[in-house]
Design an enzyme around this catalytic site. Structure first.
Site, mmCIF file in Angstrom:
data_model
loop_
_atom_site.group_PDB
_atom_site.id
_atom_site.type_symbol
_atom_site.label_atom_id
_atom_site.label_comp_id
_atom_site.label_asym_id
_atom_site.label_seq_id
_atom_site.Cartn_x
_atom_site.Cartn_y
_atom_site.Cartn_z
ATOM 1 N N GLY A 81 -14.467 77.378 42.178
ATOM 2 C CA GLY A 81 -13.227 78.258 41.809
ATOM 3 C C GLY A 81 -13.324 78.557 40.478
ATOM 4 N N GLY A 82 -12.629 78.069 39.805
ATOM 5 C CA GLY A 82 -12.521 78.550 38.170
ATOM 6 C C GLY A 82 -13.867 78.753 37.684
ATOM 7 C CD1 TRP A 121 -16.132 84.108 41.651
ATOM 8 C CD2 TRP A 121 -16.334 86.438 42.118
ATOM 9 N NE1 TRP A 121 -17.580 84.446 41.265
ATOM 10 C CE2 TRP A 121 -17.482 85.792 41.394
ATOM 11 C CE3 TRP A 121 -16.663 87.908 42.091
ATOM 12 C CZ2 TRP A 121 -18.625 86.520 41.148
ATOM 13 C CZ3 TRP A 121 -17.575 88.460 41.817
ATOM 14 C CH2 TRP A 121 -18.777 87.952 41.566
ATOM 15 C CE LYS A 122 -9.405 79.280 43.901
ATOM 16 N NZ LYS A 122 -8.751 78.001 43.616
ATOM 17 N N GLY A 136 -8.326 73.364 41.052
ATOM 18 C CA GLY A 136 -7.408 74.236 39.674
ATOM 19 C C GLY A 136 -6.647 73.146 38.930
HETATM 20 C C1 PEP Z 1 -11.336 76.449 45.128
HETATM 21 O O1 PEP Z 1 -10.081 76.717 45.169
HETATM 22 O O2 PEP Z 1 -11.886 76.481 46.301
HETATM 23 C C2 PEP Z 1 -11.703 75.628 44.141
HETATM 24 C C3 PEP Z 1 -12.473 74.532 44.255
HETATM 25 O O3 PEP Z 1 -11.097 75.788 42.811
HETATM 26 P P1 PEP Z 1 -11.523 74.976 41.401
HETATM 27 O O4 PEP Z 1 -12.853 74.845 41.429
HETATM 28 O O5 PEP Z 1 -10.851 76.040 40.521
HETATM 29 O O6 PEP Z 1 -10.774 73.833 41.544
#
Ligand code: PEP
Length: 254
Positions: A233-234, A10-11, A172
């Site tokens: 991530g997102g 979730w950062k 991202g």
């Molecule tokens: C991450 O930062 O580990 C990642 C995979 O982000 P995203 O899925 O948003 O690209």
């Protein structure tokens, strides 16, 4: 047989209230799909809250980072000993930490040794930049990241190790790697692990893909023989999207 893992990073997103809402939206579906190992990595402030919410469920809890020291004068940091009673995993060496917080392979190595001491399982992130990709240096870059980050560790130390292959240009950006391309690089990672440790260790390690993975492309990744899941991530901040990934994962590789 390596169990598929979908790890939600979730950062620096979600207040504690938002984290609670997100977990509550997902939890019934996460409970129903224990054949996929689902890992939630909320911001530190919500770690205890999420650990309570997922108690008595198959869902695992992870941290997004940890300091290498046990305790001391490190204002603002969190140590592995503080995480050990709640978490099972710690993401280490994420490209955002490497790039924005100057974390070198040597620092990542200290951190890996430290989390292992507390029986936490590291998720070691590796991946090349666009420029490194364009200049044909993927194998070289990733091999160096693995060798330096895992230096001094034995195969027993890294039992249960998870590696996340995250090309920086895919994180991202909405520009995911192709399934075949990710599979090739993950095959290289497995060969490097075999060279550092041994074939058994390499065969047992789970290696995830990360970088703009979502409900529409997860099946492409999971249909590849070397790919054991995704670091997300997102798409993990949207309950419906993340649940759809878990449903796709539960149908994959059966
Ligand atoms: C991450 O930062 O580990 C990642 C995979 O982000 P995203 O899925 O948003 O690209």
């Amino acid at each position: 047989m390596r169990k598929i893992m979908l790890a939600a990073n979730w950062k620096m997103n979600t207040t504690p209230n938002e984290a609670q809402e997100l977990v509550n939206q997902m939890l019934p579906d996460l409970r129903a799909h224990s054949e996929v190992e689902v890992l939630l990595c909320p911001p530190f402030i919500s770690t205890m809250l999420v650990s309570e919410l997922i108690k008595n469920s198959p869902v695992k809890l992870g941290a997004q980072n940890a300091h290498y020291a046990d305790k001391g004068a490190f204002t603002g940091e969190i140590s592995p000993s503080m995480l050990a009673c709640m978490c099972q995993y710690v993401i280490l060496g994420h490209s955002e930490r490497r790039r924005l917080f100057s974390e070198s392979n040597q620092i990542v190595n200290h951190k890996i040794k430290s989390v292992i001491k507390y029986n936490l399982c590291p998720i070691l992130c590796v991946g090349e930049s666009l420029e490194e990709n364009d200049s044909g240096r993927v194998e070289d870059v990733i091999s160096t990241q693995l060798r330096q980050s895992l230096e001094g560790l034995s195969s027993a130390d890294v039992a249960g190790l998870v590696v996340a292959y995250e090309p920086i240009w895919a994180i991202g950006t909405g520009r995911a790697a192709g399934g075949a391309q990710a599979n090739t690089t993950i095959g290289i990672i497995r060969r490097v692990l075999a060279a550092i440790f041994d074939e058994n260790t390499a065969a047992a390690a789970r290696i995830l893909y990360g970088g703009s993975a979502n409900g529409a492309n997860i099946t492409e990744f999971l249909s590849q023989p070397e790919i054991d899941g995704a670091l997300v991530g997102g798409a993990s901040l949207n309950a419906a999207e993340f649940v759809s990934m878990i449903k796709h994962a539960s149908n994959a590789k059966t």
